[in-house]
Write an enzyme that holds these catalytic residues in place. Structure first.
Site, PDB file in Angstrom:
ATOM      1  N   TYR A 187     -35.930   1.479   4.918  1.00 29.85           N
ATOM      2  CA  TYR A 187     -34.602   0.993   4.566  1.00 29.85           C
ATOM      3  C   TYR A 187     -34.575  -0.228   3.879  1.00 29.85           C
ATOM      4  O   TYR A 187     -34.214  -0.836   2.983  1.00 29.85           O
ATOM      5  CB  TYR A 187     -33.840   1.085   5.609  1.00 29.85           C
ATOM      6  CG  TYR A 187     -32.161   0.557   5.607  1.00 29.85           C
ATOM      7  CD1 TYR A 187     -31.474   1.436   4.892  1.00 29.85           C
ATOM      8  CD2 TYR A 187     -31.763  -0.482   6.021  1.00 29.85           C
ATOM      9  CE1 TYR A 187     -30.007   0.916   4.726  1.00 29.85           C
ATOM     10  CE2 TYR A 187     -30.641  -1.079   5.979  1.00 29.85           C
ATOM     11  CZ  TYR A 187     -29.833  -0.346   5.466  1.00 29.85           C
ATOM     12  OH  TYR A 187     -28.409  -0.817   5.261  1.00 29.85           O
TER      13      TYR A 187
ATOM     14  N   SER B 244     -27.765  -5.977   2.756  1.00 37.26           N
ATOM     15  CA  SER B 244     -27.937  -6.140   4.267  1.00 37.26           C
ATOM     16  C   SER B 244     -28.740  -7.134   4.489  1.00 37.26           C
ATOM     17  O   SER B 244     -29.587  -7.731   3.757  1.00 37.26           O
ATOM     18  CB  SER B 244     -28.596  -4.557   4.573  1.00 37.26           C
ATOM     19  OG  SER B 244     -28.676  -4.787   5.949  1.00 37.26           O
TER      20      SER B 244
END
Length: 258
Positions: free
Chosen positions: A156, A143
């Site tokens: 995250y 990501s």
């Protein structure tokens, strides 16, 4: 479109969104596809749809990548059906977004167990077979959180930063033994999870318009665009690409201030 003919690909989280798009692209490129998906109904439906549409061999095996036994069982069944795994796509993940001091130990453990350790569990299962046959490709779906930080998204980005470390460590370790390990870092991708998130807003239509306007290209990424890069990295054409992180975020990462 036959770059993956004769290859067996395992795609975690392949029941929907990016994973399903990768599964479809791989099936159309000639691969045998194992969808390793936690949602049994979703995974089975996607596998059946792709089998019908592409005439490729596509199966679903219910898999919880947070559990070592589940991953081992998936790998055993996958190899029994289609032979040694040639390609692993570590796509399954979970969003755990908190402010650091408001996150619990359970939040941390859940995020790390899925987003980081889950990828490693899958790598540990497939690597021996890849090494034995002297070839293989692993693609970790990271990501832009893997190299940039947004407030209130902890832990995250910690897991995704570490996933890039895992990618590079394995890439260097096994490059001279025929294994290509790389990562893809998507930005905002138009998936069911994004739809569900926007639906929680007071005005979902306005929220989507705002998100699209914040993208340099003026739209969200299509899952098929991520799948196209994954297919390239999985193919024999990409064997000199080692330990790289290909960013697919429409220019967000190169933007400074506006």
């Amino acid at each position: 479109m036959d770059r993956l003919t004769g290859k067996h690909a395992v795609i975690t989280g392949g029941g929907q969104g990016i994973g399903a798009a990768i599964a479809e692209r791989f099936a159309r490129e000639g691969a045998d596809v194992t969808i390793a998906e936690l949602d049994d109904e979703l995974g089975t439906a996607t596998a059946q749809r792709l089998s019908d549409e592409t005439e490729a061999r596509v199966q679903h095996i219910r898999t919880d990548i947070a559990e070592s036994d589940s991953v081992a069982n998936m790998h055993e069944q996958a190899v029994a059906a289609f032979g040694t795994v040639d390609v692993l796509i570590n796509n399954a993940g979970i969003n755990v977004f908190r402010e650091p001091l408001e996150s619990s130990q359970a939040d941390w453990q859940l995020c790390m167990s899925v987003d980081l350790e889950g990828a490693w569990r899958c790598c540990r299962c497939v690597l021996p077979g890849m090494l034995q046959q002297g070839q293989g490709a692993i693609v970790n779906i990271a990501s832009n959180h893997a190299f940039s930080i947004m407030k209130s998204t902890f832990p995250y980005p910690v897991a995704k930063h570490a996933l890039l470390g895992l990618t590079r460590s394995l890439a260097l370790e096994y490059a001279n033994r025929g294994i290509a390990v790389n990562a893809i870092s998507p930005g905002y991708v138009d998936t069911p999870n994004v739809d569900n998130y926007l639906a929680t807003m007071e005005d979902p239509v306005a929220a989507r318009a705002a998100v699209e306007a914040s993208q340099p290209v003026g739209r969200l990424c299509k899952p098929s665009e991520v799948a196209a890069v994954a297919a390239m990295l999985a193919s024999d054409e990409a064997r000199f690409i080692i330990g790289e992180n290909i960013v697919i975020d429409g220019g967000v990462a190169i933007r400074m201030y506006e």
